[in-house]
Design a protein around this motif. Sequence first.
Motif, short mmCIF file in Angstrom:
data_model
loop_
_atom_site.label_atom_id
_atom_site.label_comp_id
_atom_site.label_asym_id
_atom_site.label_seq_id
_atom_site.Cartn_x
_atom_site.Cartn_y
_atom_site.Cartn_z
N LYS A 155 -7.65 -2.84 -9.55
CA LYS A 155 -9.00 -2.36 -9.81
C LYS A 155 -9.12 -1.84 -11.23
O LYS A 155 -10.15 -1.95 -11.87
CB LYS A 155 -9.36 -1.27 -8.81
CG LYS A 155 -10.72 -0.62 -9.02
CD LYS A 155 -10.93 0.48 -8.00
CE LYS A 155 -12.24 1.21 -8.21
NZ LYS A 155 -12.43 2.30 -7.22
N THR B 40 -5.46 0.11 -6.99
CA THR B 40 -5.75 -1.20 -6.45
C THR B 40 -7.19 -1.26 -5.95
O THR B 40 -7.90 -0.25 -5.90
CB THR B 40 -4.81 -1.52 -5.27
OG1 THR B 40 -5.17 -0.71 -4.14
CG2 THR B 40 -3.36 -1.26 -5.65
N GLN B 41 -7.59 -2.43 -5.54
CA GLN B 41 -8.94 -2.60 -5.01
C GLN B 41 -9.11 -1.89 -3.67
O GLN B 41 -10.23 -1.67 -3.22
CB GLN B 41 -9.27 -4.09 -4.88
CG GLN B 41 -9.36 -4.78 -6.23
CD GLN B 41 -9.59 -6.28 -6.11
OE1 GLN B 41 -9.65 -6.82 -5.02
NE2 GLN B 41 -9.71 -6.94 -7.25
N ASN B 42 -7.98 -1.54 -3.05
CA ASN B 42 -8.04 -0.77 -1.80
C ASN B 42 -7.91 0.73 -2.06
O ASN B 42 -7.66 1.50 -1.14
CB ASN B 42 -6.92 -1.21 -0.86
CG ASN B 42 -7.14 -2.60 -0.33
OD1 ASN B 42 -8.27 -3.07 -0.26
ND2 ASN B 42 -6.06 -3.27 0.04
N ASN B 43 -8.06 1.11 -3.35
CA ASN B 43 -7.99 2.52 -3.75
C ASN B 43 -6.64 3.16 -3.42
O ASN B 43 -6.56 4.32 -3.02
CB ASN B 43 -9.12 3.32 -3.10
CG ASN B 43 -10.48 2.91 -3.62
OD1 ASN B 43 -10.65 2.67 -4.81
ND2 ASN B 43 -11.45 2.82 -2.73
N THR B 44 -5.58 2.38 -3.59
CA THR B 44 -4.23 2.91 -3.54
C THR B 44 -3.62 2.76 -4.94
O THR B 44 -4.26 2.25 -5.85
CB THR B 44 -3.39 2.17 -2.49
OG1 THR B 44 -3.38 0.76 -2.80
CG2 THR B 44 -3.95 2.38 -1.10
N ASP C 291 0.85 -1.19 0.00
CA ASP C 291 0.00 0.00 0.00
C ASP C 291 0.88 1.23 0.00
O ASP C 291 1.67 1.43 0.94
CB ASP C 291 -0.89 0.02 1.24
CG ASP C 291 -2.00 -1.00 1.15
OD1 ASP C 291 -2.34 -1.38 0.03
OD2 ASP C 291 -2.51 -1.41 2.21
#
Length: 507
Positions: free
Chosen positions: A341, A357-361, A51
């Motif tokens: 993502k 990414t799927q974690n919005n990073t 991250d």
Amino acid sequence: MLGARAAIRRQSVTSSAASRLLATTALALAAFSALSFAAGGTAFANGNYYDPDLGTLGGTNGAWANGISSDGSVIIGASYLGGNFTWHAVRWDGNGIVDLDTANLGGTQAMAASEDGSVIVGVQESGGVRTAFLWTAAGNSIQLGSAGSAAYAVSADGSVFVGTAKDVNNDWRSYRYDFGTQTQDDLGVLPGGTSSEARGVSADGSVVVGFSDMTGGAFHAYRWTAANEMVDLETIDGIGNSRAYAVSGDGAVVVGESDISGGGSHAFRWTQASGMVGLGALSAGSQSVANAVNSDGSVIVGQSGSVNGDRGFRWTDATGMVSVEDWLRNNGVTVANVFTKDATGVSADGKVVVGNTQNNTVYIARVVTPPPQGGGNNGGGNSGSGGGSGIIDLQQYSQTLAGTPTAQIGLNYAGTALNGAHGEPMRNLLSAGKQSFSITADTGYDNSDASDGGLVVGDLAYGIGLEGGATARFALGGLYTKQDLDDGGDFKQKGVYFAPEVTLPIG
């Protein structure tokens, strides 16, 4: 112009109404390869992504990236401060996060950057009203024009930007603004239409792409040039809507999304010779959209998804559409988890892909082929003298760059000049009234496993003896080194120093 798609508020690829743009988001391999991916396995994700922590402006909901300058030195986006319309346009470089909203306009996002990141355009939004936003290296942030406008893309040299603005009839119209001539041109609409939006521009600013409504209410992708004006690119299957989001640097290849028969939409690639060709999707029944294209149009990136979520993809004529994870796996990188993502940017040569990414990073992925000399697979990536393929986040990129062998060599040279050229003061004591002057210069060539290049070191020193046995000395020196990296690109270091020195007797 390499591009990326983003939205004022991010939505799933399944929403065809999402607001998208073209941003200059190529990450130059020359800059990126200064980092040794295989050095001890510390700089690259072995089966996982890290991250990134780019920092925020103090808000509790973080920041997000919308694009990267084509030389890889500047990342643009926004930082959320909490509350309605309290996000600010930001840029990241080696010095951390910088607030571009110096006028405190609020609701600003940086959407596109020139090649070196010195000109940034975007959008300011308040109460549902958009206004084009501009930032320059001088540190100025201004609103461009009146309310009801947006800037979505900028040429490589920052002299031309494109977007959309409302006309006297309150309809959105594509525009092209030329800083050199200080003119803003309305690019018009397709036959029967009233509204259009410009989303992408070529490197030299001569080709503009976007979409326009037309007779019957459908939207079609267009390609505009001064000679041919707005040309309808039509759709994949001759039905529904299409939208263009990006254009290659030479202006020959247009990418975006188009409705298909049977429902849904697919990413497309358009050329004058082939017309609009669908690129498919990662899985049956899923949809896709092309967000960016490399300089010659041979590599396209975007996202493909369904109700189960979105994934970043990379497309070439040889491989077809593959996920970013599978692209890495197929080139020797260990990727244990699905993490992307989308894919929003690609380097000029297509070897570097960036996205969220799927974690919005934010992630950065690279493939180097063929692997460097030395072979093998170090931690899932190509090993060898210069590093290889892998995934890295921007925080690690910045931290590791300072610790690469090339940077350390340059620091050692500086130490040699500072401590060696005029050093050893006890051997150069002068009696009262005596003076000394020296010129020291050296040049050399370094050829190591990681790099090769030349260096020049120079030093001028003056000394004088003082009463009481003291000696004063003043030195002025400089250093310049340039080294070519095995992975491509080069490393340069230069600097000057002034060193006063006084030696005093004891007892």
